[in-house]
Design an enzyme around this catalytic site. Sequence first.
Site, PDB file in Angstrom:
ATOM      1  N   SER A 131      39.186  20.108  18.950  1.00  0.00           N
ATOM      2  CA  SER A 131      39.173  20.687  17.616  1.00  0.00           C
ATOM      3  C   SER A 131      38.587  22.104  17.562  1.00  0.00           C
ATOM      4  O   SER A 131      38.825  22.827  16.600  1.00  0.00           O
ATOM      5  CB  SER A 131      38.341  19.792  16.684  1.00  0.00           C
ATOM      6  OG  SER A 131      36.980  19.808  17.054  1.00  0.00           O
ATOM      7  N   LYS A 173      31.747  28.016  14.745  1.00  0.00           N
ATOM      8  CA  LYS A 173      32.733  27.027  14.305  1.00  0.00           C
ATOM      9  C   LYS A 173      32.440  26.676  12.857  1.00  0.00           C
ATOM     10  O   LYS A 173      31.276  26.458  12.484  1.00  0.00           O
ATOM     11  CB  LYS A 173      32.652  25.779  15.194  1.00  0.00           C
ATOM     12  CG  LYS A 173      33.759  24.763  14.940  1.00  0.00           C
ATOM     13  CD  LYS A 173      33.630  23.549  15.881  1.00  0.00           C
ATOM     14  CE  LYS A 173      34.806  22.593  15.741  1.00  0.00           C
ATOM     15  NZ  LYS A 173      34.691  21.424  16.660  1.00  0.00           N
ATOM     16  N   SER A 177      36.323  17.936  22.113  1.00  0.00           N
ATOM     17  CA  SER A 177      36.638  19.102  21.286  1.00  0.00           C
ATOM     18  C   SER A 177      36.029  20.425  21.742  1.00  0.00           C
ATOM     19  O   SER A 177      36.387  21.476  21.210  1.00  0.00           O
ATOM     20  CB  SER A 177      36.218  18.839  19.832  1.00  0.00           C
ATOM     21  OG  SER A 177      37.130  17.951  19.231  1.00  0.00           O
TER      22      SER A 177
END
Lengths: 95, 490, 492
Positions: free
Chosen positions: C158, C78, C182
Amino acid sequence: MSVDQTTVRRIAKLARIAVAEEAVPHLQDELNAMLSFVEQLSEVNVDGVEPMTSVIPMEMKKRQDGVTDGGYAELIVRNAPETEDNFFVVPKVVE
Amino acid sequence: MNAPINPKKLIKGATGDWEVVIGMEIHAQVASEAKLFSGASTKFGGEPNDHVSFVDAAMPGMLPVINEECVRQAVRTGLGMNAVINKRSVFDRKNYFYPDLPQGYQISQFKYPIVGEGVVTVDVSEDETINVGVERLHLEQDAGKSIHDLHPTMSFVDLNRSGVALMEIVSKPDMRSSDEAKAYVAKLRTILRYLGTCDGDMEKGNLRADVNVSVRRPGEPLGTRCEIKNVNSIRFIGQAIEYEARRQIGILEDGGEIDQETRLFDPSKGETRSMRSKEEAHDYRYFPDPDLLPLEFDQAFIDNLAKDLPELPDEKKARFMAEYGIPAYDAGVLVLERVFGDFYEEVAKGRDGKIAANWVINELFGRLNKESLDIENSPVSAAQLGEIVDLIGEKVISGKIAKDLFEIIWTEGGNPRDVVEQRGMKQVTDTGAIEKAIDEIIAANPDKVEQAKEKPTLLGWFVGQVMKSTGGKANPQAVNELLKSKLGIE
Amino acid sequence: MTDLTNLTIAGARKGLAAKEYSAVELAKAHIEAIEKARELNAYITETPEQALAMAKASDERIAKGEAGPLEGIPLGIKDLFCTKDVQTTAASKILKGFIPQYESTVTSQLWRDGAVLLGKLNLDEFAMGSSNETSAFGPVVSPWRRNNDTAKIVPGGSSGGSAAAVAARLCLGATATDTGGSIRQPAAFTGTVGIKPTYGRCSRWGVVAFASSLDQAGPITRTVQDAAIMLRSMSGPDAKDTTSVSMAVPDFEAAINRGVKGLKIGIPKEYRMEGMSSEIDGLWSKGAQWLRDAGAEIVEISLPHTREALAVYYIVAPAEASSNLARYDGVRYGQRSLGKDINEMYENTRAEGFGAEVKRRIMIGTYVLSAGYYDAYYVRAQKVRSLIKQDFDNVYASGVDAILTPATPTAAFGIGEMVSADPVEMYLNDVFTVTVNMAGLPGITVPAGHNAQGLPLGLQLIGKPFDEETLFAAGQVLENAAGVSQLPERWW
Ligand SMILES: [Mg+2]
Ligand SMILES: [Zn+2]
């Protein structure tokens, strides 16, 4: 509680975010939508409740005194938009 | 806060007397190798951004980890100010934007400081001592440095200082004159230096004061205060207060009002001026730093630090007075710096403490000041000065000769006793030699001898003649007695 | 040869050890897959050269018999984890071009154990969002589609890039972070497994901060076992993070076949919300039945302050974010916009550098911390947060071992479908996941079925502090019962 447009402008200044005059009303609506959403908390009885400090109780780790870091100014300024002799350079600050 | 009003401290205004009320926030740099929350060096100076870690530069994802020595130093300082030590304190974020504040917030302690109320005893003058209350002491990060004069339109930022540990020591508004304020800072500086928790170097900015000044009519409630930021010399603190007090009195006597504001002291003009740029309303949005846990320790941690504290100036002063029988003022001077006390004790040990104090303070310190030397580089060592005190005590030399001897040791060095021998500086006590000198003078001045019978004060003239002819080495008492008997004066 | 991108981490580990294929072959297969899948926009930065170099080194270690626990396993990271010499953006314009000179603790542990970096994965800007539509690099497209429909679906957020990449077989596993859901919500939207460990299990050092008291890193994978394997490498005490716990990391993988016999699983009645779709409701009961069949005791429990959790979240998270994001000021790194003086420079830099959602949250956070409102909002929220944690403490004290809830109130929605909605509606996506962050507890979501339109649905298990093992055990039971989580057809 809800915010008026003066408050929106004040908050934007505090947060150092330029807000175009025409954007203020929309921003005001959004903030007020969020504020009315969190309003429900005022109904919760919190008498004698301690505000949370650390979610998992533990003792704070500490470092021993001693120089273990630094000494790489060129890495510190490598990503900077503007530098000179390893100083960061910014528009004049008036005292 | 409402101590009895001392008329001597009041300031005469056009419309009557005014009382000035002073409180101070002192920022003292914690003596430590590394910064408060990072492993970067705290050394003064250095190449731009060289004493900076990724944490100090607030790079994305960087986290603070507290330096335990800074915690100890804060607790030691609290103990040195007889203050309450809080076993639980909390670090908060003080949020504002400034180029030398990389995180966009300063990690400080707002609601729960590590040290609570304490008191500092301050000698204001030879015969006045006051107590100044300490409100709190908290740990916080120093900011970096913005340099404005390297470029016409740009400022240069160096973060070497960013994150260095500071102790903010907040006094109560207990001071009533610039002298009291100056004495308070001096005393606090002495305590910090005794403890070794701050080097007190004000030129380097390692000790600086925010001075809060207000004025009021005697007995009335506190007036509106102005904060004079970052004054970095004791002299300037005095000047700033004097100027600011009169400025406020002027405004009030003209029927004006004081607006609470932050001001700067300009040493070149000796004036304070408003910091307009900082006037935009501050809203620091303090909240507990979620990257750090509460700072907690137990009583044992405090006790351990307490038992290792050095003797502090107040205790040392009391001991000097008791042990060496010297007056409070002398003792006060001798404990101003740890090294003074150490030097004095080496001179005084096993000798007359009063004479020792007199020689250390008047002769040595006086001379060091004149040559602007500090005691570490004194040409006359404690051992040498002790020897001189001995020679006086043994009546080997007179006080007058001793001053000459001190001069010789100061410039040429050497062992005082040998110098006295080699240069024949011993005072003459053998009456034979003195009698001889007296007889010669009497023989040479029959008329004076006659007058002396009516006018005993003439004795002084004879003494002078004898001392002259013996090169000042004759023992004064001996000379007196012999003359009296020979001239038949009672 | 079978498509190497279909492997699980556990499977690849075996194959590499047995020399059935090399780490370089494994990396190449994924690099190709990534090139073919650019339309999904899952990666912000691809690092093929680095991947091949790391894979080569892995093959050498495997040859020397020095393989680490993740040797040769190609992962996506990420783009919130700082990676040395590799651009790290947090999907924000303000960090475009930022090249960290340090490596986050979590990723450095992955490389220590032999993993291979394929690239940096897309996300909502600064991890603020639930659909990955707030990224300055454009939305991530889910590899899933509704039956007989080509409309683009969100992967959730997210960690949308992480979830999409894992589901689309663009990496064997991905790192993610979870502040209010998330990790778990996008995992549920994409039919993958996501676990947010107990707060303090993974170091936050080197992870771009959103809300410090809530952020936790965790993996997104295709199986419960893979999640256990990855989390073990990601976890562990870190002297650089004061809030990381000094606790040995258990062998999570060893827990996956423990089963749930004799465990007490709680079903919180407050999670049965009005207007909850019958599909979700049905899935939830099915999940309870699966656990009961495996020998667990199912009990109804009460978490009275569940309703307030989302409101608390939308005060605490923005407040911390408003402060955490103050460092993005155009002085030391990232983008700078010009201004006639320092403040104008700040205001223009932040106005142009931050997207609308981020600005909105900074504004609300600044407001709730400002003079006169701090006690009414922030302090009160932190008090309610204490009550939320107390609810869980009481339930666990009463002997409950874990809690079963739906992962999300609905399946994934279409890209752009929620733009008209006001922020609060979007926030409701996190209603089942956010309480877990409030209390710092571990939570795992496991694929449990599909809705009528063929989109994945997930179930969430919430554990006691530092009892991720029970979550892996129970999660494995759900995975077995639900059947191997099927992957989306390649249409891209
Ligand atoms: Mg202050
Ligand atoms: Zn301060």
